[in-house]
Every structure is written in structure tokens, then in C-alpha cells.
Design a protein around this motif. Structure first.
Motif, PDB file in Angstrom:
ATOM      1  N   ASP A 193       0.830  -1.159   0.180  1.00 36.99           N
ATOM      2  CA  ASP A 193      -0.031  -0.001   0.009  1.00 36.99           C
ATOM      3  C   ASP A 193       0.916   1.307   0.125  1.00 36.99           C
ATOM      4  OD1 ASP A 193      -2.364  -1.435   0.245  1.00 36.99           O
ATOM      5  OD2 ASP A 193      -2.225  -1.593   2.355  1.00 36.99           O
ATOM      6  N   TRP A 194       1.744   1.199   0.770  1.00 37.03           N
ATOM      7  CA  TRP A 194       2.712   2.389   0.832  1.00 37.03           C
ATOM      8  C   TRP A 194       3.507   2.606  -0.434  1.00 37.03           C
ATOM      9  CZ3 TRP A 194       8.217   2.328   0.591  1.00 37.03           C
ATOM     10  CH2 TRP A 194       8.870   3.626   0.874  1.00 37.03           C
ATOM     11  N   LEU A 195       3.994   1.410  -0.982  1.00 37.56           N
ATOM     12  CA  LEU A 195       4.934   1.685  -2.052  1.00 37.56           C
ATOM     13  C   LEU A 195       4.036   2.314  -3.277  1.00 37.56           C
ATOM     14  CD1 LEU A 195       7.449   0.891  -3.647  1.00 37.56           C
ATOM     15  CD2 LEU A 195       6.591  -1.394  -4.202  1.00 37.56           C
ATOM     16  N   ALA A 196       2.842   1.758  -3.297  1.00 35.02           N
ATOM     17  CA  ALA A 196       1.799   2.409  -4.247  1.00 35.02           C
ATOM     18  C   ALA A 196       1.985   3.849  -4.055  1.00 35.02           C
ATOM     19  CB  ALA A 196       0.563   1.818  -4.310  1.00 35.02           C
ATOM     20  N   GLU A 197       1.283   4.402  -2.701  1.00 33.69           N
ATOM     21  CA  GLU A 197       1.573   6.010  -2.699  1.00 33.69           C
ATOM     22  C   GLU A 197       2.930   6.618  -2.974  1.00 33.69           C
ATOM     23  OE1 GLU A 197      -1.294   7.289   0.200  1.00 33.69           O
ATOM     24  OE2 GLU A 197      -0.489   5.519   1.257  1.00 33.69           O
ATOM     25  N   TYR A 198       3.961   5.792  -2.366  1.00 34.98           N
ATOM     26  CA  TYR A 198       5.359   6.434  -2.660  1.00 34.98           C
ATOM     27  C   TYR A 198       5.616   6.798  -4.123  1.00 34.98           C
ATOM     28  CZ  TYR A 198      10.592   6.553  -3.044  1.00 34.98           C
ATOM     29  OH  TYR A 198      11.836   6.848  -3.306  1.00 34.98           O
ATOM     30  N   ARG A 199       5.162   5.718  -4.980  1.00 35.33           N
ATOM     31  CA  ARG A 199       5.476   5.896  -6.521  1.00 35.33           C
ATOM     32  C   ARG A 199       4.605   7.035  -7.030  1.00 35.33           C
ATOM     33  NH1 ARG A 199       6.265  -0.627  -8.037  1.00 35.33           N
ATOM     34  NH2 ARG A 199       8.510  -0.582  -7.778  1.00 35.33           N
ATOM     35  N   ARG A 200       3.439   7.018  -6.501  1.00 33.92           N
ATOM     36  CA  ARG A 200       2.399   8.157  -7.151  1.00 33.92           C
ATOM     37  C   ARG A 200       2.974   9.389  -6.666  1.00 33.92           C
ATOM     38  NH1 ARG A 200      -1.858   6.875  -4.416  1.00 33.92           N
ATOM     39  NH2 ARG A 200      -2.105   8.604  -3.036  1.00 33.92           N
ATOM     40  N   TYR A 201       3.689   9.445  -5.378  1.00 34.13           N
ATOM     41  CA  TYR A 201       4.103  10.987  -5.154  1.00 34.13           C
ATOM     42  C   TYR A 201       5.514  11.113  -6.028  1.00 34.13           C
ATOM     43  CZ  TYR A 201       1.300  12.458  -0.934  1.00 34.13           C
ATOM     44  OH  TYR A 201       0.331  12.727  -0.345  1.00 34.13           O
ATOM     45  N   LYS A 202       6.248  10.167  -6.118  1.00 34.71           N
ATOM     46  CA  LYS A 202       7.582  10.408  -6.649  1.00 34.71           C
ATOM     47  C   LYS A 202       7.432  10.815  -8.011  1.00 34.71           C
ATOM     48  CE  LYS A 202       9.788   6.875  -8.625  1.00 34.71           C
ATOM     49  NZ  LYS A 202      10.645   5.652  -8.821  1.00 34.71           N
ATOM     50  N   THR A 203       6.357  10.225  -8.620  1.00 36.89           N
ATOM     51  CA  THR A 203       5.902  10.374 -10.145  1.00 36.89           C
ATOM     52  C   THR A 203       5.503  11.673 -10.335  1.00 36.89           C
ATOM     53  OG1 THR A 203       5.493   8.224 -10.573  1.00 36.89           O
ATOM     54  CG2 THR A 203       4.428   9.937 -12.147  1.00 36.89           C
ATOM     55  N   THR A 227      14.469  -4.167   2.654  1.00 40.16           N
ATOM     56  CA  THR A 227      15.008  -4.977   1.689  1.00 40.16           C
ATOM     57  C   THR A 227      14.047  -4.980   0.556  1.00 40.16           C
ATOM     58  OG1 THR A 227      15.760  -6.526   3.696  1.00 40.16           O
ATOM     59  CG2 THR A 227      15.164  -7.516   1.482  1.00 40.16           C
ATOM     60  N   ARG A 228      12.764  -4.789   0.745  1.00 40.45           N
ATOM     61  CA  ARG A 228      11.957  -4.803  -0.266  1.00 40.45           C
ATOM     62  C   ARG A 228      11.972  -3.601  -1.095  1.00 40.45           C
ATOM     63  NH1 ARG A 228       5.855  -6.693   1.156  1.00 40.45           N
ATOM     64  NH2 ARG A 228       5.598  -6.764  -1.032  1.00 40.45           N
ATOM     65  N   PHE A 229      12.351  -2.476  -0.279  1.00 38.29           N
ATOM     66  CA  PHE A 229      12.501  -1.155  -0.922  1.00 38.29           C
ATOM     67  C   PHE A 229      13.605  -0.951  -1.969  1.00 38.29           C
ATOM     68  CE2 PHE A 229      14.026   3.281  -1.055  1.00 38.29           C
ATOM     69  CZ  PHE A 229      13.145   3.942  -1.455  1.00 38.29           C
TER      70      PHE A 229
END
Length: 480
Positions: A193-203, A227-229
Motif C-alpha cells: 500500500d505504501w509503495l503504491a503511494e510512494y510511487r504516485r508521489y514520486k511520479t 529489503t523490499r524497497f
């Protein structure tokens, strides 16, 4: 004692160590009156470790600190000097729990508050001057808790305008692995869930600022997120980040616990070191101190904190860490944390607290390349670390976290006979002392400067050097 064949590239440290249960206020007993056990350690110059990063030193702040006018400003000369006395190169990290409740308002009135911090252009301009005056870099945490992509873009633009070349990275969200508990997100909020938000903000941010650097995931304790990041975003990040506290402060947060081994620390560092090596990204413990919640009064703000931080920083360095950001100042509960290395009476007066002295001791010894040390007996009360400069100068850091005094006789080979050793001691009246902490027999001045009083000078004779190491103290031994 295990046999060890010596050669001209090894240094042997022999000694007598007296052990005992750690008392709340241990007596500084004379080692001559105690029965001790032998300790031998070998410093292997033929097995150098990684070089220490020149910006290993760091301080961490809640974003609410930035909104205190005049605090992080070039005009705050004592504070600037306190930072520069620690190191002329380092990293300031701005974030914390308050960052996910804060907002940027260009012309609004600045507000320093746990849940309603407001950062404006004026205090950011001051921060830019503070970075220039100290020579330190900046990690800035953007609001993911209640903000939007548009808010993040406006905030990032303002930070970029004042930081310039001093910006190291942006983070997106503070401790997102605790977002459910912090009520930023519903129960079950996951890494995905966080990764999806992180990528949206980063984009969104990259569309406006194509070259801005990112770090993450800024996890509180779930190292698997790091590790996953690294696997998911490592090719588009400059730094891996995680936090560390021994525990949340509570009545069981004692000096004994702080100075004793933390069973969760080494497994976590093993994992971080492995992912750093596999991804090629450095990792940094970007928010850390003794006990979360502002520290434990009577523990975090004592000589024990100085000994803990010196040992902790070397432990991280030995595990390939690129640096630390020791939390200081106002916390997410709106009071000055007891663990703060830099004291703040909230009336414009700033001073070096006990933990500061441990950090300052590390700044003296934590330079050059780490050397492997081998100790014949596992003695958690006594720690030894070694570094070597490019010119071959050797620095040994000796810590006695126990309640009894020790005598260490350093047997040094490799052509060191006749060379002088300078001994700079970290001492205090007792392990729970809040005042009277000194390094090299001197306190940090009211102006934020420090220099040792007349240092102890010893000479290596017949390959040996004897060092007394009182209870609850440390010594930096420089041999050149």
C-alpha cells in the motif's frame, strides 16, 4: 586464551578487566584492590574494514523544530558552533512524527506543534542559512500522512530553493510501517500500500523536478521494508533509511538495560548490511536515540547516554552503516527530549549535554579506516575499536561500561616502539551523572567550542603501553 601468531601488521592489547554487576551509581574502585581477569585483543591492520563516511555524523529533528524562529538559523551562532564542533561535515535530517501532520504555508505564521506545525518561507530561509553555516547536508521528510501530491510539490519546491547543493534526499512519509497505529491509514496498511503511494508521489514530484533524489523507506522497525524497497526502488534512490530506539521509554528503561546488549540490534544490522551490499546503496539510521518518547529521564540524559552513543556509533560503523542522525530538541510530544545531545532551555540558551560528549568522542576517533579487532574473551562491559588514518596513525577507542575499574596494558608491535600516545578520556563523576561530563579533561564552552586540557602523554616502550580505564568511562588513545 586462544593462541595467536603475531606479525608486524598486528597490534596486541593485553589487560586486566574487573567485572561486576552494573550498579545505578557504581563506585570508581581502584583496580589494584580488585581481582581481575586477563583480556587480550588483537587489532588487525592486515584486515582493514570499510572507511568511515566523512559525513557519518548527523542530527535529527522533528519538523516542528524548523518552525521555532531563530533556532535553525545562521544567526544562532552558539548552536551553529555546537554542530560544527561535532563535525565540519554531517547530515541534518528533518522529519519525525510531526512531519506527517505539518503543512507548508509560504506566508503563514510559523507554528511549532505536535499536530499542527506550520512551516513558512521565512523559517525555511533560515534553515538554508543554517546549512551553509554548518556545512551539513539535508534529508527532508515530506508529508504523506494527511497531505497530497500537490502539497508535496509545493513543499519540495520551497525546500529545494533554500537547500540547493546541500540537499541529500527527500523521504516520503515518516515511519510508514506504523501508519495504521498512528491512524494515518486504516488497519492492515501494508508495504505494498505504501509503495503504491510512494510511487504516485514520486511520479508527481519527478514530473516537476526531474533530478530530485529520494531515500527510503524510513521504516520504524520493519527491516523487511528496507529489503523490499531496495529491490523495488533501489535503482532510483540514493539512500536506504531506517530508525532505531532500544524501546519506548518506561519504568524498566534503566541504565543497566541501555548499556547492556540489545538482542534485536545485531540481526537488524546484519540484514541492513546485506541489503546495502546487494543493492549497492548505503544505509543510514536516520532517526535514533536511546529510548523513544523523548528518552528516559535519569538514564538518557546521563553519562550512560554518552557511553551508549559512543559504543552504538562504532557498532554501526563496524556493520557498514553510512551514518546516524541522533534525535535532539523538541519531540513529537512538544517537549525537549531528555536524550537530546544539544540542550535547549527554550529561552535561547544551548549547551552540550552528556550524549553530546559521546558523539564528540566518536568524532575524534571515528576517522579513516576501521580495523578488525579480535578479543579473546566476550566481555560486554569492555569494548575496543580501532581506526587507522591514511598516514598510518592508529586510534584506539576503549570503553568500560561496567561498574568496576580496569587496567589495560596495550602491547603494540609493528615498529611502534618509542612513539608517543595521546590519551583523551571521557569521564564523569558517576554513570548517572547529568553534569560534570568531560572529554580530555574539558567541558564544551558556553560558546559551543571544545579543546582538550593538557592531554595525557604516554610512550610506547618495549611494545607496551598501560592505560587505566576507570568504571563507566572511555579513553581515546591516539598513536602517531
Amino acid at each position: 586464551m586462544q593462541s595467536c601468531k603475531m606479525n608486524r601488521r598486528e597490534f596486541l592489547i593485553k589487560g586486566t578487566v574487573v567485572t561486576g554487576a552494573l550498579a545505578a551509581r557504581p563506585a570508581f574502585a581502584s583496580s589494584a584492590s580488585q581481582a581481575g581477569r586477563a583480556l587480550a585483543a588483537t587489532v588487525r591492520t592486515d584486515r582493514p574494514g570499510r572507511p568511515l563516511a566523512p559525513d557519518f555524523m548527523g542530527l535529527g529533528y522533528e519538523i516542528s523544530s524548523v518552525s521555532r524562529p531563530g533556532l535553525m538559523s545562521a544567526g544562532n551562532r552558539v548552536y551553529v558552533q555546537l554542530v560544527r564542533t561535532l563535525s565540519t561535515r554531517g547530515v541534518i535530517r528533518i522529519g519525525g512524527n510531526t512531519s506527517d501532520f505539518a503543512r507548508y504555508s509560504p506566508a503563514g505564521a510559523p507554528v511549532s506543534s505536535a499536530f499542527e506545525t506550520v512551516v513558512n518561507d521565512a523559517v525555511l530561509k533560515d534553515l538554508g542559512g543554517f546549512l551553509e553555516a554548518t556545512g551539513w547536508k539535508l534529508i527532508w521528510g515530506l508529508d504523506l500522512g494527511k497531505g497530497s501530491e500537490a502539497d508535496a510539490i509545493a513543499e519540495a519546491q520551497a525546500v529545494l530553493s533554500i537547500a540547493g547543493k546541500n540537499l541529500l534526499a527527500f523521504e516520503i512519509g515518516n515511519e510508514p510501517d506504523l501508519f495504521s497505529g498512528a491512524k494515518h491509514r486504516p488497519p492492515g496498511y501494508s508495504y505494498d500500500d505504501w509503495l503504491a503511494e510512494y510511487r504516485r508521489y514520486k511520479t508527481a514530484l519527478r514530473a516537476r523536478f526531474p533530478q530530485i533524489p529520494f531515500a527510503g523507506p524510513d521504516a520504524a522497525g520493519k527491516t523487511d521494508w528496507v529489503t523490499r524497497f531496495a529491490a523495488d526502488e533501489g535503482k532510483d534512490a540514493v539512500l536506504l533509511t531506517q530508525h532505531y530506539y532500544r524501546e519506548g521509554q518506561n519504568p524498566t528503561s534503566t541504565i543497566e538495560k541501555l548499556l547492556g546488549p540489545d538482542p534485536k540490534l545485531q540481526p537488524r544490522l546484519d540484514q541492513l548490511s546485506a541489503v546495502s551490499k546487494s543493492s549497492g546503496l548505503p544505509y543510514r539510521i536516520c532517526e535514533v536515540n536511546s529510548f523513544s518518547g523523548g528518552g528516559r529521564p535519569g538514564v538518557s540524559d546521563t553519562m550512560a547516554g554518552a557511553l551508549w552513543v559512543l559504543d552504538y556509533m562504532f557498532t554501526l560503523a563496524a556493520n557498514g552503516c553510512a551514518g546516524v542522525n541522533m534525535e535532539t530538541g523538541v519531540n513529537h510530544r512538544d517537549f525537549i527530549s531528555s536524550y537530546s545531545p544539544i540542550g535547549d532551555d527554550e529561552k535561547g540558551h544551548y549547551s552540550a549535554k552528556p550524549e553530546y560528549y559521546g558523539m564528540l568522542a566518536f568524532s575524534l576517533a571515528g576517522k579513516g579506516q576501521l580495523l578488525e579487532t579480535e578479543v579473546d574473551v566476550n566481555t560486554p562491559e569492555v569494548k575496543t575499536y580501532a581506526t587507522q588514518s591514511d598516514r598510518g596513525a592508529l586510534t584506539l577507542t576503549l570503553l568500560n561500561k561496567g561498574s568496576e575499574s580496569s587496567v589495560l596494558t596495550l602491547t603494540i608491535k609493528a615498529g611502534m616502539d618509542g612513539k608517543k600516545a595521546t590519551v583523551i578520556r571521557l569521564t564523569a563523576p558517576s554513570v548517572d551523572a547529568k553534569t560534570g561530563v568531560t572529554l580530555g579533561g574539558a567541558e564544551v564552552t558556553a560558546a559551543g567550542t571544545w579543546k582538550p586540557a593538557k592531554p595525557e602523554i604516554a610512550q610506547v616502550r618495549k611494545g607496551q603501553l598501560s592505560i587505566d580505564l576507570p568504571a563507566a568511562s572511555a579513553a581515546i588513545v591516539q598513536i602517531a
